[in-house]
Design an enzyme around this catalytic site. Structure first.
Site, PDB file in Angstrom:
ATOM      1  N   ARG F 113       1.383  -0.964   0.231  1.00 45.71           N
ATOM      2  CA  ARG F 113       0.121   0.009  -0.216  1.00 45.71           C
ATOM      3  C   ARG F 113       0.681   1.060  -0.240  1.00 45.71           C
ATOM      4  O   ARG F 113       0.822   1.702  -0.676  1.00 45.71           O
ATOM      5  CB  ARG F 113      -0.833  -0.319   1.212  1.00 45.71           C
ATOM      6  CG  ARG F 113      -1.800   0.869   1.373  1.00 45.71           C
ATOM      7  CD  ARG F 113      -2.655   1.844  -0.021  1.00 45.71           C
ATOM      8  NE  ARG F 113      -2.828   0.827  -0.810  1.00 45.71           N
ATOM      9  CZ  ARG F 113      -3.552   0.661  -1.857  1.00 45.71           C
ATOM     10  NH1 ARG F 113      -2.698   1.824  -2.396  1.00 45.71           N
ATOM     11  NH2 ARG F 113      -3.799   0.147  -2.558  1.00 45.71           N
ATOM     12  N   LYS F 148       2.103  24.854  -4.537  1.00 46.92           N
ATOM     13  CA  LYS F 148       0.863  24.360  -4.032  1.00 46.92           C
ATOM     14  C   LYS F 148       0.734  23.107  -4.116  1.00 46.92           C
ATOM     15  O   LYS F 148       0.126  22.133  -4.749  1.00 46.92           O
ATOM     16  CB  LYS F 148      -0.429  25.265  -4.652  1.00 46.92           C
ATOM     17  CG  LYS F 148      -0.841  26.992  -4.699  1.00 46.92           C
ATOM     18  CD  LYS F 148      -1.831  26.920  -5.575  1.00 46.92           C
ATOM     19  CE  LYS F 148      -2.370  28.678  -5.113  1.00 46.92           C
ATOM     20  NZ  LYS F 148      -3.866  29.121  -5.817  1.00 46.92           N
ATOM     21  N   LYS F 180       4.030  39.553  -4.337  1.00 42.96           N
ATOM     22  CA  LYS F 180       2.366  39.412  -4.794  1.00 42.96           C
ATOM     23  C   LYS F 180       1.782  40.462  -4.663  1.00 42.96           C
ATOM     24  O   LYS F 180       2.465  41.645  -4.065  1.00 42.96           O
ATOM     25  CB  LYS F 180       2.246  38.248  -4.050  1.00 42.96           C
ATOM     26  CG  LYS F 180       2.794  36.432  -4.872  1.00 42.96           C
ATOM     27  CD  LYS F 180       1.765  35.808  -4.483  1.00 42.96           C
ATOM     28  CE  LYS F 180       2.367  34.534  -5.355  1.00 42.96           C
ATOM     29  NZ  LYS F 180       1.958  32.959  -4.480  1.00 42.96           N
ATOM     30  N   GLU F 210       4.091  39.604  -9.753  1.00 39.57           N
ATOM     31  CA  GLU F 210       2.562  39.751 -10.241  1.00 39.57           C
ATOM     32  C   GLU F 210       1.363  41.385 -10.567  1.00 39.57           C
ATOM     33  O   GLU F 210       1.970  42.376  -9.813  1.00 39.57           O
ATOM     34  CB  GLU F 210       1.921  39.375  -8.582  1.00 39.57           C
ATOM     35  CG  GLU F 210       0.613  38.699  -9.081  1.00 39.57           C
ATOM     36  CD  GLU F 210      -0.163  38.598  -8.129  1.00 39.57           C
ATOM     37  OE1 GLU F 210      -0.117  37.931  -7.193  1.00 39.57           O
ATOM     38  OE2 GLU F 210      -1.555  38.062  -8.026  1.00 39.57           O
ATOM     39  N   ASP F 231      -2.127  37.470 -13.998  1.00 39.76           N
ATOM     40  CA  ASP F 231      -2.649  36.866 -13.100  1.00 39.76           C
ATOM     41  C   ASP F 231      -4.114  36.857 -13.769  1.00 39.76           C
ATOM     42  O   ASP F 231      -4.406  38.463 -12.968  1.00 39.76           O
ATOM     43  CB  ASP F 231      -2.415  37.119 -11.849  1.00 39.76           C
ATOM     44  CG  ASP F 231      -3.079  35.821 -11.060  1.00 39.76           C
ATOM     45  OD1 ASP F 231      -3.627  34.744 -11.446  1.00 39.76           O
ATOM     46  OD2 ASP F 231      -3.671  36.039  -9.990  1.00 39.76           O
TER      47      ASP F 231
END
Lengths: 293, 293, 293, 293, 293, 293
Positions: F113, F148, F180, F210, F231
């Site tokens: 597994r 992410k 960002k 960004e 973006d």
């Protein structure tokens, strides 16, 4: 957000997040305490005795490593309190108090050596860096360290270099490409090495290549390198190299840099001067713990 | 047992059990490889390329740390093979080959800096120790290190001191009692401090006490200390102290010991001379990896 | 320093620094909670229920291990509060409250077994030690433990022996030399073994040698050993051995020591009596957690 | 698959996967070697001396823990070879050889105590279990251990119980529900406690409940418990309880079980008899290492 | 105990003890911060700037993982404070605030991605589970997850399934017996496999067996299995299987379960429906951090 | 060096050094084995049974993670041997054998597994990446992943993206600057943010920012950014942005990228297209272990 309006204070010497180095302090404490702890202190110092002590510089120097030094006391006994007089990046005169701790005397004495080992080692690096930075004052060159660090302490040593006014080169093999002579030989030349790197590297990864001759430099510039490492070049050759690379690539000089030779190297107009000995051979700053009010 | 009859070879420079230091090498590799590994080598060196390389001394010195240096290659890729030419405790001329490695070129290049950082750091300590040992040749004094070590590397640094011909003081706070001035002040004198320590310590624990004056020395000897630390005494006072302690306690001199001053200190007849800078400030030995047959 | 004037309280049973044992408690909790935690308590006990509980001795004994027991609750939930009624080194009657905890009922029930396993195991060792110490009362002999400890718990078990009134032998292979029969055989005799050890050991390292006969004892004393381990000697031989060693070396008797035989052994005047079973075979003290105000 | 046809050999005493316990051996070695390793052996035993040694039982008993004992040698030096004479689950006569090791004498001597501490501790548990199993021979009752284990060694101790012929109760708080008196009190009765557990627990989780009276037993059986823990019941009550539960729930007796009382308890027809002292208070089996061919 | 009288609130979505998952958050932070920390934030955000931010759901879903998400901020800087608006097990509309954090802006920005990665991943699992649970509403079937989890996150993922209204199957190989086709083949049939398991397993261990046909089912029921896994059976066969097993064993259906097919499977009357994709393939819920008060 | 002449084979899908991920496999095994190991296999499978098994793809896809999958078997039992049929980066048809293992049947079943969880998860990411790469074939755009990722698995997931033909964005917060919207707001604009970053960052650190509008883009280009993150721009705006940035900065498009929308985005001429869902929401590839020759 509150505080948005206030002037921006560059924080090169702000302590890193403890998450990144606290384990190293814990290991050092364990290394010193062994299985049985501080035999001497346990035998002589009553458990409920409270003491105050000062971390002092015995010689003049640039301070770095206050946070891990104070963490040594706190990790051993969370009730130890501290106050910082000279934060990382400050210059200390001989005899100056760097920080004060207050808490159980047993914890203060048991953590003393661990705290001093961090503080002396890192302040030694910061002091050596500061002096090398001073030696190139007035030139555009920045002093940078290398990956020749003490095993297990890289993040803290890189921080100490910043506290000394220097800048950091790569933190490791994974955050930029630095093509050295062995790579050039394996790739069959400077240009093919750069091409292979460009093809494989991510878009935010810069490429630097070590060149030994002006011909190799031309090849590297033509291949579009971001930076060139000019290793052990005679001053006159270095000057020409810097001239040719101007506006096309960042230039870095290395090899045999000392406080005596740095100014002449900087006078070539090179962007960066790197010195491995800042992290592997700088002597520790003499620091001590003085107990008593 | 086989081999019982052969002459006993003292093995001061035998490597310690890997169990005691291998984790430090693993940590250093992880510190250098980060998350993404060696970007440069992965981009340029084919995965199936086999290389041979030599660890060489670029300057003359006493070697220490061959085992952790070779472990860096082996831990990255178990197929790397190695041969040792100059084991720990050997003297290397400039240019001498210390060891040879053979295996995947990627592993050899990726582990290079980690291996050199261990070898250079530890050989630097061994070399400094060797020179200080040489400075006191002909005297009874042994050179010993202290607990002023680099955080995380104590066992390896203590070993490097032995490889340099020195001896080791305490490994930590838990393997002997060393009563310092703060302890004396807290106990209310040298004698009560020794008494408390004697009462608390196990039967195999020795006691050393730091004394600053001949009066304190007398008090320590009367209280039956095993050893005395004579810190920063003028030479003439030191001589008298050694005389008084003869046959009653081991004598250790410390404070400002350099290759220049050591002989005069040793000439007092002291048993031990300790120097913290051997482990915290000895410059690294210049070592390099040369790739190619 | 504050508190300097107060009378010195020996603190043999003060808890060691949590840094030295807290990880063992964390491991034990993880061992009991597994991946899914306390199925029973989670199903039955509301999350916001607050409970108070007492750690009690179900049988009379000497207490040790209160700190790791309380740490089990605190590490699971930092909001659990505790108060110590009987600190390490106290004697508890059957039914006595050792400590009280108050906090989330789920945390108290989930940590119960881990806390009790530490407290029962260490108090069992302390109780056995106390009884053996009592058996030799009036004699000079101190009771000492050995390295025959439970894997992973040595520092805590050594501490439990001190809480029982005993003293500690070596903590490990690295804090003193203890020459056993195998070493003697390999070195070709007691004297050469001591000489080799003396040559290799640091100046704060004591040497003890195991001797089986009075001849070996004489050889050891002549070679200047610090201590002798007199293993399994008949009482009359032991008495002669102690007599010969008086003033020349510390004497330690071992082998088949029980509460019944200890007094006769102590009557020989031996300095130390060691018993491995204190740490490897002492039955746990029966302790329990009683919930409810 | 090869070997499919051969008769199935139950392997209750097969060693667990090293992944589950090797770290415990590593920790125990580190605990004994400290920072400096085996001072005595390093000083006296030549590094190239090869030795052979036998792990022997000094008293008769049931063996358990051969795998971790041998791992102690192997983890210190991978070149040590071993052969097992009496695997876990075997009965050893006094003087019997359990296993033989051959390799560097230094490694064998340095790992000796660690190996013996595992082997003696686990064989002690296996021996006590074997004797308790023998005491109930002829009855249906199986002997089971509890969660009253030594912190850090649960998996190995559970294995030792199986090597002694016993069976294992829960490994931790997360692999079954065991409702004790505190839970019953909090839930307001046996039946509501079982209901809450049934609602929360996964479909493969069994539920056992501790009952003190026959009334509670009836309540538990009516609520459909899988098993009942009959704690400290007088023999006659226990007999009735077993009778009522027959075919409806597994019955477990606990409380004050010894080799003397076990047969009478088993004669009630109970399914399981549990004894916490098997893992927390069984004396170690006397085992030793005998060096020499 | 205080609070005993209040109604019992089932707490399927209570956070597990941090001891069981905090290390995973620490690892994730270290994975993101690397050696040098957040270059962008350190360069741009003043160290003393305090910020407030909201964790928000950008899409509607069931929330799980608030505790590890908030721990990311707290572990980086203990001074970050937080308030939970939607605890695990709540349903969030798109745009809803899940929790609020307030503290040093640097810590909040540096921990943002780590917090969101936990929250999005676990809420994705909870949402998928919730939807599958809704699809079988009105039937007796419970939705359960499997061991097909993301390496390193099993305890948290199992918790997310409970937050979604599902139940948990085995947490690992050690908390129940699940006999699959390979085991049946090796044992020579369903019945002998069950017998071997029954003989070896502890009394609190349940046994489930995978059956492919009604004949195998009959064999399993006759051998007294606790549960049967009916894998990939056509609906009509599944219905018959459930009928035969009623009152004799728990029935579990698996294989190709989706929100579309689940209701028909549940209509067969099966007790449990298991779906591996809940933990290995559920898409993350879109969550974000919005800075500013 | 041997092999220097052979053509260079790019090795994007070569396995990373095990040092970087082996601990994750070890943790996953421990997570599945718990304390007691594989109850089912231990009960049913004889310890000396040797088996052969194949890792097979049940659905077609791009393979990644063969190395950690095979390590699961090897770490459990070093005697398991394996052969790779489809290395990372290969495309598998449904039913294809990816690798074969041979060794003790117990180890193969117990590690099954864990091996499949790694292989399925990473191959799922590789497959999704491959499909997205295919969707933009013929355009210059490269597909890149983000931060992410699943906590604890970043290095392996980044590798899986490369195996799928994609490229990697930042590995963490420390290997490049990505400014960002929150950073822009705090710095008071795009230009000052870039300036602060330029002043603080090392010379090998690239800067990306960004931007939401063409005005911001102009500001970023004027400030000399290395790359721009465009973006969620409408296609037409994106096309203009790419046009303006040509030759001045690398362009990256993000936001709502799917296999359906990717081609249109790529048609704008953008350099990079990033998609977070590749690592956080790609469904696992269906893989299985088939036992038997």
């Amino acid at each position: 957000m509150a505080g948005e309006g206030r002037p921006h204070v560059p924080s090169l010497w702000q302590p890193l997040w403890p998450l990144l180095w606290e384990e190293a302090v814990r290991r050092a404490l364990a290394e010193d305490l062994g299985r049985a702890g501080d035999l001497t202190t346990d035998a002589i110092v009553p458990p409920d005795l409270v003491a105050e002590a000062r971390l002092v510089a015995r010689a003049a120097g640039r301070i770095a490593g206050v946070a891990p030094a104070l963490a040594a006391f706190r990790l051993l006994d969370p009730s130890v309190e501290s106050e910082v007089a000279l934060p990382d990046g400050s210059d200390a005169d001989a005899g100056a108090t760097i920080a004060t701790v207050r808490g159980p005397a047993r914890a203060i004495l048991a953590a003393e050596r661990t705290a001093l080992n961090f503080l002396g080692h890192l302040s030694g690096i910061a002091t050596a860096t500061r002096d090398l930075v001073a030696a190139v004052a007035g030139h555009r060159a920045r002093i940078v360290c290398t990956r020749k660090t003490t095993p297990g302490l890289r993040a803290l040593e890189k921080h100490a270099v910043r506290a000394g006014g220097g800048a950091n080169h790569r933190f490791g093999l994974d955050d930029a490409v630095l093509i050295k002579d062995n790579h050039v030989a394996l790739a069959g030349g400077v240009a093919p090495a750069i091409e292979r790197a460009r093809a494989a590297a991510g878009h935010l990864v810069k490429i630097e290549v070590e060149v030994d001759t002006l011909d190799q430099l031309d090849e590297a510039l033509a291949a579009g390198t971001d930076a060139v490492l000019l290793d052990n070049m005679p001053l006159e050759v270095l000057r020409q190299a810097v001239e040719r690379a101007r506006g096309r690539a960042i230039t870095e000089a290395s090899g045999g840099i000392t406080a005596e030779t740095a100014a002449a190297v900087a006078a070539t107009g090179v962007d960066l001067i790197s010195a491995g000995w800042l992290t592997h051979s700088a002597p520790a700053l003499d620091v001590a713990l003085e107990v008593g009010g």
